[in-house]
Design a protein around this motif. Structure first.
Motif, PDB file in Angstrom:
ATOM      1  N   ASP A  79      40.093  49.791  39.924  1.00 17.56           N
ATOM      2  CA  ASP A  79      41.520  49.479  39.856  1.00 17.56           C
ATOM      3  C   ASP A  79      41.862  48.403  40.887  1.00 17.56           C
ATOM      4  O   ASP A  79      41.822  48.642  42.095  1.00 17.56           O
ATOM      5  CB  ASP A  79      42.341  50.741  40.123  1.00 17.56           C
ATOM      6  N   PHE A  80      42.198  47.216  40.397  1.00 15.32           N
ATOM      7  CA  PHE A  80      42.551  46.097  41.271  1.00 15.32           C
ATOM      8  C   PHE A  80      44.049  45.816  41.278  1.00 15.32           C
ATOM      9  O   PHE A  80      44.482  44.785  41.776  1.00 15.32           O
ATOM     10  CB  PHE A  80      41.796  44.832  40.817  1.00 15.32           C
ATOM     11  N   SER A  81      44.837  46.724  40.723  1.00 13.09           N
ATOM     12  CA  SER A  81      46.257  46.439  40.533  1.00 13.09           C
ATOM     13  C   SER A  81      46.981  46.160  41.849  1.00 13.09           C
ATOM     14  O   SER A  81      47.782  45.214  41.929  1.00 13.09           O
ATOM     15  CB  SER A  81      46.935  47.602  39.794  1.00 13.09           C
ATOM     16  N   SER A  82      46.732  46.947  42.884  1.00 10.79           N
ATOM     17  CA  SER A  82      47.444  46.732  44.152  1.00 10.79           C
ATOM     18  C   SER A  82      47.033  45.417  44.805  1.00 10.79           C
ATOM     19  O   SER A  82      47.870  44.706  45.375  1.00 10.79           O
ATOM     20  CB  SER A  82      47.185  47.892  45.112  1.00 10.79           C
ATOM     21  N   TYR A  83      45.748  45.081  44.701  1.00 13.69           N
ATOM     22  CA  TYR A  83      45.272  43.820  45.281  1.00 13.69           C
ATOM     23  C   TYR A  83      45.867  42.630  44.531  1.00 13.69           C
ATOM     24  O   TYR A  83      46.279  41.636  45.140  1.00 13.69           O
ATOM     25  CB  TYR A  83      43.741  43.757  45.234  1.00 13.69           C
ATOM     26  N   LEU A  84      45.906  42.721  43.214  1.00 16.02           N
ATOM     27  CA  LEU A  84      46.458  41.630  42.401  1.00 16.02           C
ATOM     28  C   LEU A  84      47.961  41.488  42.615  1.00 16.02           C
ATOM     29  O   LEU A  84      48.488  40.371  42.643  1.00 16.02           O
ATOM     30  CB  LEU A  84      46.148  41.868  40.924  1.00 16.02           C
ATOM     31  N   ALA A 117      36.200  37.113  45.948  1.00 21.70           N
ATOM     32  CA  ALA A 117      34.954  37.099  46.716  1.00 21.70           C
ATOM     33  C   ALA A 117      34.230  38.418  46.478  1.00 21.70           C
ATOM     34  O   ALA A 117      34.063  39.244  47.377  1.00 21.70           O
ATOM     35  CB  ALA A 117      35.238  36.872  48.192  1.00 21.70           C
ATOM     36  N   ASN A 118      33.827  38.605  45.229  1.00 20.01           N
ATOM     37  CA  ASN A 118      33.063  39.791  44.845  1.00 20.01           C
ATOM     38  C   ASN A 118      32.085  39.370  43.758  1.00 20.01           C
ATOM     39  O   ASN A 118      31.855  38.169  43.567  1.00 20.01           O
ATOM     40  CB  ASN A 118      33.987  40.934  44.403  1.00 20.01           C
ATOM     41  N   PHE A 143      28.411  40.515  51.947  1.00 13.35           N
ATOM     42  CA  PHE A 143      28.575  39.367  51.068  1.00 13.35           C
ATOM     43  C   PHE A 143      30.021  38.892  51.007  1.00 13.35           C
ATOM     44  O   PHE A 143      30.312  37.699  51.103  1.00 13.35           O
ATOM     45  CB  PHE A 143      28.074  39.685  49.661  1.00 13.35           C
ATOM     46  N   GLY A 144      30.964  39.821  50.835  1.00 13.76           N
ATOM     47  CA  GLY A 144      32.370  39.437  50.706  1.00 13.76           C
ATOM     48  C   GLY A 144      32.871  38.686  51.918  1.00 13.76           C
ATOM     49  O   GLY A 144      33.534  37.644  51.809  1.00 13.76           O
ATOM     50  N   SER A 151      42.897  40.722  50.762  1.00 12.94           N
ATOM     51  CA  SER A 151      42.763  42.173  50.594  1.00 12.94           C
ATOM     52  C   SER A 151      41.283  42.493  50.455  1.00 12.94           C
ATOM     53  O   SER A 151      40.526  41.699  49.877  1.00 12.94           O
ATOM     54  CB  SER A 151      43.494  42.661  49.336  1.00 12.94           C
ATOM     55  N   LYS A 152      40.876  43.653  50.959  1.00 14.72           N
ATOM     56  CA  LYS A 152      39.491  44.099  50.824  1.00 14.72           C
ATOM     57  C   LYS A 152      39.440  45.325  49.916  1.00 14.72           C
ATOM     58  O   LYS A 152      40.306  46.189  49.964  1.00 14.72           O
ATOM     59  CB  LYS A 152      38.902  44.447  52.189  1.00 14.72           C
ATOM     60  N   HIS A 153      38.391  45.377  49.090  1.00  9.97           N
ATOM     61  CA  HIS A 153      38.225  46.521  48.202  1.00  9.97           C
ATOM     62  C   HIS A 153      36.800  47.060  48.308  1.00  9.97           C
ATOM     63  O   HIS A 153      35.875  46.312  48.633  1.00  9.97           O
ATOM     64  CB  HIS A 153      38.535  46.129  46.746  1.00  9.97           C
ATOM     65  N   PRO A 154      36.584  48.331  48.017  1.00 12.63           N
ATOM     66  CA  PRO A 154      35.226  48.878  48.050  1.00 12.63           C
ATOM     67  C   PRO A 154      34.389  48.375  46.887  1.00 12.63           C
ATOM     68  O   PRO A 154      34.923  47.972  45.846  1.00 12.63           O
ATOM     69  CB  PRO A 154      35.450  50.390  47.947  1.00 12.63           C
TER      70      PRO A 154
END
Length: 416
Positions: free
Chosen positions: A221-226, A240-241, A190-191, A213-216
């Motif tokens: 914790d979204f701090s690094s992506y943000l 996109a989640n 989906f993402g 950035s892609k996350h599982p």
């Protein structure tokens, strides 16, 4: 694997007990109903019951399907064939979803599987339904390939897809002058599909993606992506989640002060349940696109208030889509006198659908083409009652909200 549930007249029965939502058919049943396999219509709701998508899908989707069965039986007392509803949690695992679908089709003689939130599971089950000549009615998943590259004659994509969401929210934001985008994307089908669809809209409207950035799935914790998104100086930080991932990302963006900055947080897919979980203080001003809003008109309000009485919450567009798909599927069986997939699908694609919640037509590629709503989340002081969350900023026509058939890669589409 978690046990499936079986719903009988609004009550949950133990798995493995063969009960139905209607009394057994009498010997004098109509001749046309004898064509229904096993003298039983069996509907499976396969969804996320306990994970990040369970709030806008989950048990509420089962309730919506149950309401559709009850409303159909009330409106059609001459339809004597039993209708049985079963449900299961796919746990957002492809192997679990595929195993349940195969078991339902092969052992339990399920005729149709509906809901199917989580795109990779929806795509897998859609293929199984086609291979076994059963029906899949997708309400909660968004992946465009369901009716594009991986389309099949047995699947209907009922509510929304990545194309409709991108051509709603993304285009509106681009038109406002925000051209540079950074994507925080869930790392599964989906993402990627959402980012790809939005990317095409961004490029077409003279914008660009400056980073991602892609996350599982089900991140906490979204701090690094943000932080990466902040440092990109993008005009828009697009999420996109979905579900709990979106809620968590928006909350943490507020903690980082991003929601008060010049950068815009833009959820590419969001449901009213997410707004309810966030609260208007955190969600105010967010733009989003949905296929259904409970407070749109008298018909949507009437149905949604009945749903609220059962669940103590207003329905998401996915839950409304389950109701719509199931009641139209049952009508197709009644009108054709059979549950044979080819005839049911041919009937569904032949008619104009207007069930009070959705209005449109199922195209040859399996996409149910209907209008979408461009929405803005209200400020706390603008909300007059519980769940009064949206300003309707515009209606995106079915023609604009769906991939043109001239651009389709679906093998079912007649090339003109």
């Amino acid at each position: 694997m978690k046990k499936e549930g079986m719903c009988i007249l609004g009550k949950v029965a133990k798995a493995g007990v063969g009960l139905s939502l209607a009394m057994a058919a009498l010997p004098a049943a109509q001749a046309t109903e004898a064509k229904i396999s096993d003298n039983l219509v069996k509907i499976g709701v396969l969804t996320d019951m306990s994970g990040p998508y369970s709030d806008f899908s989950g048990a509420g989707a089962v309730t919506a399907a149950q309401m559709a069965v009850e409303d159909f039986q009330k409106a059609n007392p001459d339809f004597k064939t039993p209708i049985e509803l079963v449900s299961a949690d796919h746990q957002n695992k492809i192997d679990v979803g595929m195993a349940r679908a195969n078991s339902w089709f092969d052992v339990d003689k399920v005729d149709v599987i509906t809901e199917l939130v989580t795109s990779n599971i929806a795509l897998a089950v859609s293929k199984i339904a086609a291979d076994k000549n059963r029906v899949a009615l997708v309400s909660g998943a968004a992946s465009l390939p369901l009716t594009n590259e991986q389309c099949n004659k047995n699947t209907v994509h009922w509510v929304y897809d990545t194309y409709s969401l991108s051509n709603g929210t993304a285009k509106y934001v681009l038109d406002s002058g925000k051209k540079n985008w950074y994507f925080i994307t869930v790392n599964y089908t989906f993402g990627g599909a959402m980012m790809d669809a939005a990317g095409k809209v961004i490029e077409k409207n003279n914008g660009k993606i400056v980073g991602s950035s892609k996350h599982p799935l089900n991140s906490t914790d979204f701090s690094s992506y943000l932080l990466n998104a902040q440092q990109s100086n993008a005009d828009v930080i697009a999420l996109a989640n979905g579900g709990q991932d979106t809620i968590t990302a928006v909350k943490q963006a507020a903690e980082f002060g991003i929601t008060q900055s010049k950068q815009s947080i833009l959820p590419m897919v969001m449901f009213i349940n997410d707004i309810h979980a966030l609260g208007l203080d955190a969600a105010q001003g967010l733009m989003l696109t949905e296929g259904f809003y409970w407070d749109r008109d008298d018909k949507t309000r009437d149905w949604s208030e009945r749903y609220y009485a059962k669940t103590n919450k207003m329905p998401s567009m996915g839950q409304a889509g389950v109701y719509s798909s199931v009641i139209n599927y049952l009508d197709a069986i009644k009108q054709t006198g059979t549950d044979e997939a080819d005839k049911v699908m041919a009937y569904l694609k032949s008619k104009e659908i207007d069930d009070g919640l959705f209005k449109g037509k199922i195209r040859e590629d399996g996409k149910f083409a209907h209008d979408m709503l461009l929405l803005e989340v209200k400020k706390p002081g603008e909300s007059k009652r519980p769940w009064d969350y949206y300003h309707i900023k515009g209606v995106i026509s079915a023609e604009d909200a769906n991939l043109p058939l001239s651009e389709s890669k679906c093998h079912l589409v007649t090339k003109r």
